[in-house]
Design a protein around this motif. Structure first.
Motif, PDB file in Angstrom:
ATOM      1  N   ALA A  11       0.562  -1.072   0.035  1.00 51.15           N
ATOM      2  CA  ALA A  11      -0.088   0.115  -0.452  1.00 51.15           C
ATOM      3  C   ALA A  11       0.719   1.703   0.014  1.00 51.15           C
ATOM      4  N   THR A  12       1.505   1.119   0.857  1.00 47.93           N
ATOM      5  CA  THR A  12       2.754   2.532   0.753  1.00 47.93           C
ATOM      6  C   THR A  12       3.977   3.049  -0.441  1.00 47.93           C
ATOM      7  N   ALA A  13       3.800   1.674  -1.068  1.00 43.83           N
ATOM      8  CA  ALA A  13       4.598   1.149  -2.104  1.00 43.83           C
ATOM      9  C   ALA A  13       3.369   1.959  -3.531  1.00 43.83           C
ATOM     10  N   ALA A  14       2.418   1.854  -3.698  1.00 42.99           N
ATOM     11  CA  ALA A  14       1.235   2.067  -4.364  1.00 42.99           C
ATOM     12  C   ALA A  14       1.330   3.213  -5.146  1.00 42.99           C
ATOM     13  N   GLN A  15       1.570   4.333  -3.396  1.00 45.30           N
ATOM     14  CA  GLN A  15       0.947   5.683  -3.602  1.00 45.30           C
ATOM     15  C   GLN A  15       2.590   6.416  -3.208  1.00 45.30           C
ATOM     16  N   SER A  16       3.645   5.551  -3.806  1.00 43.77           N
ATOM     17  CA  SER A  16       5.043   6.489  -4.722  1.00 43.77           C
ATOM     18  C   SER A  16       4.804   6.357  -5.546  1.00 43.77           C
ATOM     19  N   LYS A  23       5.953  -3.316  -6.437  1.00 44.63           N
ATOM     20  CA  LYS A  23       5.895  -3.668  -5.708  1.00 44.63           C
ATOM     21  C   LYS A  23       4.621  -4.044  -4.923  1.00 44.63           C
ATOM     22  N   THR A  24       3.415  -3.851  -5.806  1.00 49.58           N
ATOM     23  CA  THR A  24       2.190  -4.414  -5.466  1.00 49.58           C
ATOM     24  C   THR A  24       1.635  -5.684  -6.480  1.00 49.58           C
ATOM     25  N   LEU A  25       3.109  -5.918  -7.008  1.00 49.44           N
ATOM     26  CA  LEU A  25       2.302  -7.220  -7.837  1.00 49.44           C
ATOM     27  C   LEU A  25       2.168  -8.235  -7.560  1.00 49.44           C
ATOM     28  N   LEU A  26       1.521  -9.037  -7.902  1.00 50.04           N
ATOM     29  CA  LEU A  26       2.013 -10.895  -7.023  1.00 50.04           C
ATOM     30  C   LEU A  26       2.878 -11.379  -7.421  1.00 50.04           C
ATOM     31  N   ASP A1008      -6.381  -0.446 -10.916  1.00 50.58           N
ATOM     32  CA  ASP A1008      -6.962   1.596  -8.878  1.00 50.58           C
ATOM     33  C   ASP A1008      -7.971   0.044  -8.367  1.00 50.58           C
ATOM     34  N   ALA A1009      -8.359  -0.414  -8.941  1.00 50.15           N
ATOM     35  CA  ALA A1009      -9.095  -1.707  -8.234  1.00 50.15           C
ATOM     36  C   ALA A1009      -8.593  -2.138  -6.985  1.00 50.15           C
ATOM     37  N   VAL A1010      -7.005  -2.384  -6.679  1.00 49.79           N
ATOM     38  CA  VAL A1010      -6.915  -3.303  -6.229  1.00 49.79           C
ATOM     39  C   VAL A1010      -5.718  -2.872  -5.730  1.00 49.79           C
ATOM     40  N   ILE A1011      -5.388  -1.362  -5.811  1.00 53.10           N
ATOM     41  CA  ILE A1011      -4.663  -0.263  -4.827  1.00 53.10           C
ATOM     42  C   ILE A1011      -6.160   0.145  -3.899  1.00 53.10           C
ATOM     43  N   GLN A1012      -7.044   0.614  -4.389  1.00 51.67           N
ATOM     44  CA  GLN A1012      -7.504   1.246  -3.272  1.00 51.67           C
ATOM     45  C   GLN A1012      -7.860  -0.344  -1.825  1.00 51.67           C
ATOM     46  N   VAL A1013      -7.902  -1.399  -2.795  1.00 51.43           N
ATOM     47  CA  VAL A1013      -8.316  -2.675  -2.429  1.00 51.43           C
ATOM     48  C   VAL A1013      -6.993  -2.511  -0.844  1.00 51.43           C
ATOM     49  N   SER A1017      -7.195  -2.529   3.234  1.00 51.27           N
ATOM     50  CA  SER A1017      -6.684  -3.364   3.934  1.00 51.27           C
ATOM     51  C   SER A1017      -5.954  -2.864   4.648  1.00 51.27           C
ATOM     52  N   ASN A1018      -4.679  -2.131   4.135  1.00 47.38           N
ATOM     53  CA  ASN A1018      -3.482  -1.274   5.141  1.00 47.38           C
ATOM     54  C   ASN A1018      -4.096  -1.055   6.786  1.00 47.38           C
ATOM     55  N   SER A1019      -4.873   0.029   6.169  1.00 41.85           N
ATOM     56  CA  SER A1019      -5.827   0.980   7.033  1.00 41.85           C
ATOM     57  C   SER A1019      -6.789   0.578   8.304  1.00 41.85           C
TER      58      SER A1019
END
Length: 1020
Positions: A11-16, A23-26, A1008-1013, A1017-1019
């Motif tokens: 989640a942190t990486a997605a906001q950079s 880094k958000t890929l599985l 976009d939907a995945v990053i939001q999830v 989840s992080n929050s």
């Protein structure tokens, strides 16, 4: 399938910045390596998947017992490719049945007696046979056998052969218990009158210094020194009808033989009574010669110009006498025989009963052989002329011939003598098939010796009856074994070797009689059972001569039946000798079925063993001896045939035959050719690892399984490299799956897709293909058709998975939300694929299966710890996964896919795109109601995944919108579809790299939907 801490990081990486989206890929993650070192990927699992597994399954398996009887290899030398092929094939079968929940009974063995081991012992001692006492040779031979067995045992373990390799879990034909069982079988055959001693011609190997059975012979092209020889008839002995023609003139009969050395033992000339014979006058004045009329023209070049005076039937030649070639004072007669034919030679056959089975039978049938002394034989155990030859050829020639090898200098000397005396009509080289000693590779001779025989005429019908209930693979091998059994009437079971199991017979010197009967063996065998079989050689003879035999012989010699026991026992050591013959090693190994009988082991098939598997040469060896000894000893609980039929001994229910391993050019491997490939070099590597890499056992096993092993097969560097690449691709498939299905914790929490409707057509298609793979493999394993398993497995891994399913699902696996329905469906399929593929490959590549299981369990602890993967039974897939409709639809879609991929490749070739994701596809549909139309519309959302493009648009002719693009490729797929490839209309998503991002958005809708999830989840 990732931890909460990992999610926070994502989640942190997605906001950079955009680079951090990766880094958000599985992405796949697994400790399972693609490239392996056998020392790390095989050796740690070796004990667990071999010896410990065998012991575990034997104690815990609940299914019916499966018995594979091991034909013992010879305990001589390092393993060769034949050994490896044989043991690996057996191991594949055994491991398959372990996975089926059966209790496998497999006891590896070794054949420990006979010439090669004896010769190796002498070679190690640096002496010849005659320089040592027999007991020293036996001690040395036993030591050699023990050392060779230990060497081979360790090498068999390197191949991953599942067995109890401790001494208690194996057998050796030199074991005391084994030898006693063998002698008991021999005793049963004596009881039934099947064993007898006879002085008659047998195949004899001078190089082995022993008689040989048919099973120990191999036939090769051989150049013999053939001769046409003239025998002078004695005028006063010829019948009147012949005398009226020849008068007082010289007349010869001409014979042809490929063994001139046997002419010294000539005792007669045979003719066929019903053939016509020509009396020919030579025009050069050399008198008359008699040959078969049908051979007259063929012999023209030898006889020269002749005039046929008359013809007579062979019956009118009978009784005529002729002079010996060597002593004119010696005469022999012309005799009748049906083995004379007009197809070769002269139609008159030189007869030496000591050196020809047909000659011997002809003389015996006519009552011309009253005793052993009736046969002229002067060949010693070295295959040379003995001193006795002087009595036949005279002192002068005799002194020249004594000690000469009959096949070499002896034969040449005889021919020179014939030339000198003018009785040689012609000499020529004649190439034909000739018997050779199977073990030494040297030619044999036929010569008369006193040997022990087993009468097969009494048991061959029962043996053939038993084979009717035996399955053969390949089926054609049935004919071969049956023909071998049918053609044999007796089995020479005695050998003149030091190292072997003794034939316990007694020789009474004054009467020159041999004693071997039930009562004698009842006295001798308990002694050997108590003191060891070797005691036969070392113990005093008086301990082995039973009282009843002493009394019997003493009574006969004295003419009185009132002799006291003391008189009967007088001078036993001087009057009696123990026999020194040993048993044929085929008799040794042929009694291996008694291991099962005495252990109370019986296959569910009713035979002792479910399967025996050996090389094709064993049709004339172990397959026969196992059958014949079991048949001879039948009546002790062996399987009975169907009601109303005679009992038929079945030591095996199925016989499997494999071919020989040749080099890459199809030549036989031999040290002299320098083309031998060692299985240990394949497994461990050679001195130069670049040229001879360490492939490991699984690669060798994979090659074995891939071959049509029932034929001869070729092996070399190219073939091995191909096998290694095939195994690497299997590893790659397993590695891809392991990297995408998550670790143990993730799989514990994972919600698998149970409802087929939640799966894409590709998911269901792969499951259908997996079901077909498993079905093919189980049937192929059960039918011993391992190449079918390999073909189906590699096709599924390389085509269905690697080239198709893995390719089209990477986007879903890497970029979708971890719990998206599509990703869960794919992971469910991948997990099941690995669960099913592993048992399919496990019998062939057991170390790979163990490594996969170890990784699945989290790679915790030492690799050799815990239970083997094979302790888990093979659970077949549910029938619900078989779906021919899905296959039919997918096959149609794959046709479209191939057309699209062709257009994409054209664009890539022209450098208009680098990646298929840079393209959109437009498919022009056929009219509504058309099969293809409905199929594409039904799977519209799946098509971009199928083609691995960013977007697919289905259009009809009425809905086509003209667009301007910088490049475009179009083509027809079949007669119904037109496909168009053009640049993607949307922008590239920095996370998933698909061209599905609208200009105003940072990411595509999916990402976009995945990053939001992830952020949510992080929050939380």
């Amino acid at each position: 399938m990732i931890s909460r801490s990992a999610r926070r990081c994502l989640a942190t990486a997605a906001q950079s910045d955009s680079k951090s989206f990766s880094k958000t890929l599985l992405l796949p993650k697994t400790p399972f390596p693609l490239w392996t070192d056998p020392q790390k990927s095989e050796v740690p699992f070796r004990l667990k998947t071999s010896e410990r597994l065998y012991n575990w399954q034997y104690q815990n398996a609940k299914g019916h017992i499966f018995v594979l009887q091991d034909g013992p290899p010879y305990a001589n030398g390092n393993l060769h490719m034949g050994h490896a092929l044989n043991k690996i094939l057996k191991d594949i079968i055994n491991r398959y049945y372990v996975l089926q929940g059966r209790k496998v009974h497999y006891v590896p063995g070794w054949d420990c007696h006979g010439l090669p081991i004896e010769n190796k012992a002498l070679q190690d001692l640096g002496v010849i046979h005659q320089d040592l006492q027999p007991n020293y040779i036996r001690e040395a031979a036993k030591s050699v056998a023990e050392n060779e067995m230990e060497k081979q045992r360790q090498e068999f373990q390197e191949l991953g052969i599942m067995a109890n390799w401790e001494r208690s879990g194996t057998y050796r034909t030199l074991d005391h218990e084994y030898e006693i069982r063998q002698l008991r079988v021999f005793q049963e055959m004596v009881d039934k009158g099947l064993i007898y001693r006879h002085y008659r011609p047998v195949h004899y190997s001078p190089s082995s210094r022993s008689a040989l059975a048919e099973a120990e012979l191999t036939h090769r092209d051989h150049n013999s020194n053939a001769v046409y020889v003239l025998f002078r008839l004695t005028v006063d002995s010829v019948p009147d009808i012949l005398r009226r023609t020849i008068g007082d003139r010289n007349a010869d009969v001409m014979v042809w033989t490929t063994t001139p050395w046997t002419l010294t033992a000539n005792m007669g000339i045979a003719v066929h009574p019903d053939l016509e014979y020509s009396i020919l006058q030579r025009t050069n004045g050399d008198g008359m010669v008699i040959v078969c009329q049908d051979r007259k023209d063929a012999l023209h070049d030898i006889l020269g110009e002749t005039e046929e005076l008359c013809t007579i039937q062979g019956s009118h030649l009978l009784g005529a006498e002729y002079h010996s070639l060597f002593l004119t004072s010696s005469r022999h007669k012309i005799i009748p025989s049906d083995h004379v034919t007009p197809t070769s030679g002269t139609g008159l056959v030189h007869c030496a009963p000591a050196h020809g089975a047909e000659d011997y039978l002809a003389f015996r049938t006519l009552g011309l052989l009253d005793s052993a002394d009736s046969i002229i034989c002067h060949v010693d155990r070295d295959g040379a002329y003995s001193e006795k030859i002087v009595n036949t050829v005279g002192a002068e020639l005799g002194r020249e011939l004594v000690g000469l090898d009959v096949l070499e200098e002896g034969s040449k000397s005889v021919v020179r003598y014939l030339q000198k005396t003018g009785t040689l009509a012609k000499q020529e080289k004649f190439q034909h098939q000739y018997p050779y000693d199977w073990k030494t590779g040297k030619p044999v001779i036929v010569t008369a010796t006193s040997q022990w025989f087993a009468n097969l005429d009494k048991i061959k019908d029962d043996a053939l009856s038993a084979l009717q209930n035996v399955a053969f693979f390949p089926p054609v091998s049935r004919t071969r074994l049956e023909s071998f059994v049918r053609s044999r009437s007796e089995w020479c079971i005695s050998r003149q070797r030091v190292w072997g199991v003794p034939i316990p017979w007694l020789h009474h010197l004054p009467s020159d009689r041999a004693f071997l009967d039930t009562r004698t063996l009842e006295h001798i065998l308990p002694i050997l059972e108590k003191k060891g079989v070797a005691y036969w050689w070392d113990g005093p003879v008086d301990e082995f001569v039973p009282d009843h035999l002493r009394r019997e012989v003493a009574s006969e010699s004295s003419g009185s039946r009132n002799s006291t026991e003391a008189e009967a026992g007088r001078d036993v050591a001087e009057e009696w000798r123990k026999g020194t013959d040993t048993m044929d090693v085929w008799f040794d190994s042929g009694t291996a079925w008694t291991l099962l009988r005495d252990a109370g082991v019986r296959s569910a098939s009713g035979a002792f063993a479910d399967v025996c598997l050996e090389g094709s040469d064993q049709h004339r060896g172990w397959f026969q001896s196992l059958l014949l000894t079991a048949t001879a000893a039948s009546g002790d609980g062996l399987q009975q045939s169907a009601p109303g039929q005679e009992s038929a001994a079945r030591p095996y229910a199925t016989l499997i035959t494999h071919g020989m391993v040749l080099d890459e050019d199809g030549r036989k491997m031999s040290k002299s050719e320098g083309n031998v490939i060692s299985p240990m070099v394949i497994v461990k590597g050679g001195q130069n690892k670049d040229k001879e890499p360490a492939y490991g056992a699984d690669v060798l096993r994979f090659w074995v399984a891939s071959c049509d092993y029932w034929r001869d097969m070729s092996l070399g560097p190219t073939v091995l490299a191909q096998a290694a690449e095939a195994v690497r691709k299997l590893r790659n498939s397993a590695r891809f799956i392991l990297g995408n299905i998550g670790d143990v914790d993730a799989r514990t929490d994972f919600r698998r897709v149970e409802d087929l409707s939640e799966m894409s057509i590709a998911d269901r298609y792969v499951m259908h293909e997996l079901y077909e793979l498993e079905s093919t493999a189980t049937v192929a394993y059960a039918n011993y058709e391992f190449p079918r398993v390999v073909t189906a497995l590699t096709k599924f891994a390389n085509i269905t998975l690697s080239s198709f399913y893995f390719d089209i699902t990477k986007d879903t696996l890497y970029a979708d939300s971890i719990n998206s329905p599509q990703r869960r469906a794919v992971v469910t399929v991948l997990e099941q694929v690995l669960k099913t593929m592993t048992p399919v490959m496990a019998p062939i590549t057991p170390h790979l299966a163990e490594e996969i299981a170890y990784t699945l369990q989290g790679s915790v602890g030492e690799k050799g710890e815990g239970l083997s993967y094979f302790t888990n039974p093979w659970h077949p897939l549910d029938l619900k996964w078989r779906n021919e409709d899905v296959k039919k639809e997918m096959d149609a879609l794959l046709v479209v896919r191939n057309g699209v991929l062709g257009l994409l490749e054209n664009a890539r070739r022209d450098k208009n795109l680098r990646n298929s994701l840079e393209a959109d596809i437009e498919i022009h549909l056929p009219p509504s109601g058309h099969t293809t139309h409905d199929l594409l519309v039904k799977n519209a959302e799946f098509l971009k995944t199928l083609f691995i493009v960013s977007n697919v648009k289905l259009v009809t002719e009425n809905s086509v919108e003209p667009t301007k693009v910088i490049w475009l490729y179009e083509g027809s797929v079949g007669q119904d579809l037109r496909c168009v490839v053009k640049p993607a209309s949307l922008g590239k998503c920095p996370r998933c790299w698909t061209f599905s991002r609208r200009p105003e958005d940072r990411l595509c809708p999916r990402c976009d939907a995945v990053i939001q999830v992830i952020s949510k989840s992080n929050s939380s």
